[in-house]
Design a protein around this motif. Structure first.
Motif, PDB file in Angstrom:
ATOM      1  N   SER A 203       0.813  -1.229   0.000  1.00  9.01           N
ATOM      2  CA  SER A 203       0.000   0.000   0.000  1.00  9.01           C
ATOM      3  C   SER A 203       0.836   1.265   0.000  1.00  9.01           C
ATOM      4  O   SER A 203       0.434   2.292  -0.559  1.00  9.01           O
ATOM      5  N   ASN A 204       2.014   1.199   0.609  1.00 12.34           N
ATOM      6  CA  ASN A 204       2.793   2.415   0.850  1.00 12.34           C
ATOM      7  C   ASN A 204       3.994   2.605  -0.072  1.00 12.34           C
ATOM      8  O   ASN A 204       4.563   3.699  -0.109  1.00 12.34           O
ATOM      9  N   PHE A 205       4.373   1.580  -0.803  1.00 11.10           N
ATOM     10  CA  PHE A 205       5.541   1.683  -1.694  1.00 11.10           C
ATOM     11  C   PHE A 205       5.110   1.291  -3.098  1.00 11.10           C
ATOM     12  O   PHE A 205       4.864   0.112  -3.384  1.00 11.10           O
ATOM     13  N   GLN A 206       5.024   2.261  -3.959  1.00 13.87           N
ATOM     14  CA  GLN A 206       4.536   2.014  -5.309  1.00 13.87           C
ATOM     15  C   GLN A 206       5.534   1.240  -6.176  1.00 13.87           C
ATOM     16  O   GLN A 206       5.148   0.646  -7.191  1.00 13.87           O
ATOM     17  N   ASP A 207       6.792   1.234  -5.776  1.00 12.16           N
ATOM     18  CA  ASP A 207       7.818   0.623  -6.619  1.00 12.16           C
ATOM     19  C   ASP A 207       8.136  -0.818  -6.238  1.00 12.16           C
ATOM     20  O   ASP A 207       9.019  -1.429  -6.826  1.00 12.16           O
ATOM     21  N   ARG A 208       7.430  -1.372  -5.255  1.00  9.07           N
ATOM     22  CA  ARG A 208       7.775  -2.729  -4.813  1.00  9.07           C
ATOM     23  C   ARG A 208       6.528  -3.511  -4.424  1.00  9.07           C
ATOM     24  O   ARG A 208       5.471  -2.956  -4.211  1.00  9.07           O
ATOM     25  N   ARG A 209       6.713  -4.806  -4.325  1.00  9.95           N
ATOM     26  CA  ARG A 209       5.590  -5.702  -4.063  1.00  9.95           C
ATOM     27  C   ARG A 209       6.064  -6.856  -3.195  1.00  9.95           C
ATOM     28  O   ARG A 209       7.073  -7.497  -3.505  1.00  9.95           O
ATOM     29  N   VAL A 210       5.358  -7.116  -2.105  1.00  9.86           N
ATOM     30  CA  VAL A 210       5.644  -8.274  -1.262  1.00  9.86           C
ATOM     31  C   VAL A 210       4.809  -9.447  -1.759  1.00  9.86           C
ATOM     32  O   VAL A 210       3.596  -9.324  -1.966  1.00  9.86           O
ATOM     33  N   ILE A 211       5.450 -10.591  -1.958  1.00 12.68           N
ATOM     34  CA  ILE A 211       4.755 -11.780  -2.444  1.00 12.68           C
ATOM     35  C   ILE A 211       5.076 -12.957  -1.529  1.00 12.68           C
ATOM     36  O   ILE A 211       5.982 -12.894  -0.691  1.00 12.68           O
ATOM     37  N   SER A 212       4.334 -14.034  -1.694  1.00 12.10           N
ATOM     38  CA  SER A 212       4.679 -15.280  -1.012  1.00 12.10           C
ATOM     39  C   SER A 212       5.934 -15.846  -1.659  1.00 12.10           C
ATOM     40  O   SER A 212       6.070 -15.838  -2.892  1.00 12.10           O
ATOM     41  N   ALA A 213       6.837 -16.329  -0.821  1.00 14.30           N
ATOM     42  CA  ALA A 213       8.017 -16.978  -1.378  1.00 14.30           C
ATOM     43  C   ALA A 213       7.593 -18.184  -2.209  1.00 14.30           C
ATOM     44  O   ALA A 213       6.676 -18.920  -1.830  1.00 14.30           O
ATOM     45  N   ARG A 214       8.242 -18.351  -3.347  1.00 13.90           N
ATOM     46  CA  ARG A 214       7.962 -19.511  -4.196  1.00 13.90           C
ATOM     47  C   ARG A 214       8.947 -20.609  -3.783  1.00 13.90           C
ATOM     48  O   ARG A 214      10.145 -20.508  -4.027  1.00 13.90           O
ATOM     49  N   ALA A 215       8.423 -21.638  -3.145  1.00  8.59           N
ATOM     50  CA  ALA A 215       9.285 -22.622  -2.495  1.00  8.59           C
ATOM     51  C   ALA A 215       8.955 -24.031  -2.970  1.00  8.59           C
ATOM     52  O   ALA A 215       7.793 -24.353  -3.237  1.00  8.59           O
ATOM     53  N   ALA A 216       9.979 -24.862  -3.042  1.00  7.39           N
ATOM     54  CA  ALA A 216       9.831 -26.232  -3.544  1.00  7.39           C
ATOM     55  C   ALA A 216       9.279 -27.150  -2.459  1.00  7.39           C
ATOM     56  O   ALA A 216       9.937 -28.076  -1.989  1.00  7.39           O
ATOM     57  N   HIS A 217       8.049 -26.855  -2.050  1.00  7.03           N
ATOM     58  CA  HIS A 217       7.321 -27.656  -1.059  1.00  7.03           C
ATOM     59  C   HIS A 217       5.964 -28.028  -1.645  1.00  7.03           C
ATOM     60  O   HIS A 217       5.273 -27.173  -2.212  1.00  7.03           O
ATOM     61  N   LEU A 218       5.568 -29.271  -1.470  1.00  6.93           N
ATOM     62  CA  LEU A 218       4.265 -29.702  -1.957  1.00  6.93           C
ATOM     63  C   LEU A 218       3.166 -29.231  -1.009  1.00  6.93           C
ATOM     64  O   LEU A 218       3.225 -29.466   0.202  1.00  6.93           O
ATOM     65  N   THR A 219       2.186 -28.572  -1.561  1.00  2.00           N
ATOM     66  CA  THR A 219       0.989 -28.201  -0.800  1.00  2.00           C
ATOM     67  C   THR A 219      -0.256 -28.861  -1.367  1.00  2.00           C
ATOM     68  O   THR A 219      -1.282 -28.947  -0.678  1.00  2.00           O
ATOM     69  N   ALA A 220      -0.199 -29.316  -2.605  1.00  2.00           N
ATOM     70  CA  ALA A 220      -1.306 -30.047  -3.241  1.00  2.00           C
ATOM     71  C   ALA A 220      -0.687 -31.037  -4.222  1.00  2.00           C
ATOM     72  O   ALA A 220      -0.663 -30.797  -5.434  1.00  2.00           O
TER      73      ALA A 220
END
Length: 572
Positions: A203-220
């Motif tokens: 919301s406060n930084f237009q130049d960046r984005r926080v995302i979920s880490a993309r990790a080699a773990h099975l969730t489905a």
């Protein structure tokens, strides 16, 4: 099958794969599935999936020192491995090399973190899995630095698709052109502090984005993954001990069983590959020389093609040690072998407390958190005083009973304090790109020898002004994001980690457009000795700030496909 023979063997294999870690496991799987008879050589001991994860289900009180410290008589064997600050514990030390038996020389400080056993560092890796983009593949050419990558994103994108589907990557499709989306299983859920931080920054930084880490773990897990015996992540966060559920991607849980089921794999542990055998008349490699780790016996194995996957510096050692009349200084004509060693610089950022949401806890232990992708020097953004960029790995937790260790007291009130959770904690740790400096190099030397009488590598590597400027900015931006999110007790840090400690060593036998600027071509094929391939970190032409292992997987699958096609055409 596993091969333990101690005598010279006359079997002619179709392919030899050197090293059984992330890239070696992929090379072996792909070559076996394409019908080749493959010999997979691993310099260390055998570790079987599940049965050899000897500490996977132990609790702290099951260890003599409660897994808090190592006894000095054992710790003395790990002076380098212990520099990580986390690796050498009672629960994990057996997955790391004995430094006294595997020495090297440090012209400048270099932390070479290694695991010599079947599966290699695929058992202990951080599991963050990000694609590179053309921002990365084009950077050298656009900036006039080092040499151009011989591939672009379109060349490797189908192979990213292929390996992600098999490996299993948890994440979200975030729509960031400089961090391409892939084939993901559901991302791991945020805890309340992660959700708060994500919302604040986005919301406060237009130049960046926080995302979920993309990790080699099975969730489905897919049908293919469950057929291999793999299951969903159990959120134990004991990954470095080996995962008996096969929930994270490793050689043991994924590529090795896939290769074995073809009936085309022969696995030989305790096999230290010393050099490649080169035939002067044919101009091809005919096999490898091996030292049996246990008996010191010298052996030779023959094959039509050879894949080097011994780790960046392991593969470079083999190439340097592969001398002949044609290659008196090692198997290279470019003068680049051993040069351009890179590793991500990290351990810079900030820590903080969050003293709200104290009525909330979470269950399980997150093996992957949040990620702040690179936001500096993107197309159209303001140019920074440094080239390239960095990304933040974000870790959060809430203090448990440990927060009371320094408290005084007794009685019911004290027990209540001890049983109450402490503040929320967060770390932002930046991983920054290191430029490919020609004089960041390794050389072979006989000043010292290893346990088996081989020469050792001498490391002459250090970070420069570009990395220092990047670290200054990363520290400032970590503090700014935490301040905006309302954290307290914010402390910036810069631990000035040495090269190697990030365990993302890259370069020293890079890919390139021709023999004058590189060791390997666009298919990871040796420019001169056409039946030799390398798809581990040694082949990297630059070191984008993303974790590189997913790219090693994709390059390995792509190179194996090309090698088998060339073999069938009679070109190898």
């Amino acid at each position: 099958m596993n091969f333990q023979g101690k005598t010279k063997e006359n079997i002619q294999y179709d392919a030899i794969v050197v090293g059984s870690g992330i890239s070696g496991g992929w090379s072996a799987k792909e070559l076996c599935e394409k019908g080749l008879k493959v010999l997979l050589l691993e310099r260390g001991r055998m570790i079987e999936h599940i049965t050899d994860y000897i500490t996977a289900n132990k609790d702290p009180w099951d260890f003599p020192h409660h897994d808090l410290q190592m006894p000095n008589d054992l710790l003395k064997n790990y002076p380098v491995q212990n520099r990580t600050g986390f690796a050498i514990m009672e629960s994990t030390h057996h997955h790391f090399v004995n430094d006294l038996e595997n020495p090297y020389i440090e012209e400048k400080p270099f932390d070479w973190i290694r695991g010599y056993h079947v599966g290699g560092r695929s058992l202990m890796w951080g599991r963050y899995s990000f694609r590179f983009s053309d921002l990365d593949f084009e950077a050298n050419a656009k900036e006039g630095i080092a040499t151009d990558w011989p591939i672009r994103y379109k060349d490797i994108a189908p192979w990213y698709d292929y390996v992600e589907k098999f490996a299993g990557i948890a994440g979200n499709r975030d729509g960031l052109p400089h961090l391409p989306d892939g084939h993901f299983q559901p991302a791991m859920p945020d805890n309340c502090i992660e959700s708060h931080f994500r919302n604040s920054v986005n919301s406060n930084f237009q130049d960046r984005r926080v995302i979920s880490a993309r990790a080699a773990h099975l969730t489905a897990p897919t049908e293919e993954q469950t057929a291999l015996g793999r299951a969903s992540c159990q959120y134990r966060n004991r990954c470095m001990r080996g995962c008996p559920f096969g929930a994270y991607f490793s050689t043991q849980s994924a590529t090795l069983p896939a290769a074995r089921r073809t009936g085309n794999l022969t696995l030989r542990p305790h096999s230290i590959v010393n050099s490649i055998i080169y035939n002067e008349k044919s101009g091809k490699a005919t096999g490898v020389r091996v030292i049996d780790e246990q008996t010191n016996e010298w052996l030779e194995f023959s094959a039509k093609i050879i894949f080097l996957n011994a780790s960046a510096l392991g593969s470079t050692f083999i190439l340097m040690n592969s001398t002949s009349n044609r290659f008196p200084n090692g198997m290279d004509d470019s003068g680049q072998l051993g040069h351009n060693l890179m590793d991500h610089h990290f351990h810079v950022g900030a820590t903080a407390d969050y003293q709200k949401d104290l009525d909330k806890i979470y269950y399980g232990r997150h093996p992957a958190g949040l990620y702040v992708p690179r936001f500096r020097n993107l197309p159209g953004a303001e140019k920074q005083p440094f080239n390239r960029g960095y990304g933040f790995e974000v870790y959060t937790w809430r203090d448990g009973w440990q927060h009371s260790m320094d408290m005084d007291g007794m009685g019911a009130e004290f027990k209540e304090k001890v049983a109450t959770f402490g503040d929320w904690k967060m770390i932002l740790d930046a991983f920054g790109e290191c430029m490919p400096y020609y004089d960041n190099k390794v050389t072979l030397t006989t000043e010292k020898k290893d346990k088996w009488g081989q020469p050792v590598l001498k490391m002459d590597v250090h970070y420069r002004e570009n990395e220092a400027l990047m670290r200054k900015d990363a520290k400032e931006q970590a503090v700014a994001m935490m301040e905006k999110a309302g954290f307290s007790n914010i402390e910036a840090f810069d631990q000035q980690a040495h090269p190697g400690l990030s365990i993302h060593e890259m370069g020293t036998a890079r890919m390139g457009t021709d023999v004058k600027n590189s060791v390997f071509n666009q298919y990871n094929q040796h420019h001169i000795v056409k039946n030799v391939f390398c798809t581990d970190g040694a082949c990297m032409t630059s070191s984008p700030c993303q974790n590189p292992s997913l790219t090693y997987m994709a390059l390995s699958a792509r190179a194996a496909d090309y090698a088998v096609a060339e073999l069938k055409r009679g070109n190898l």
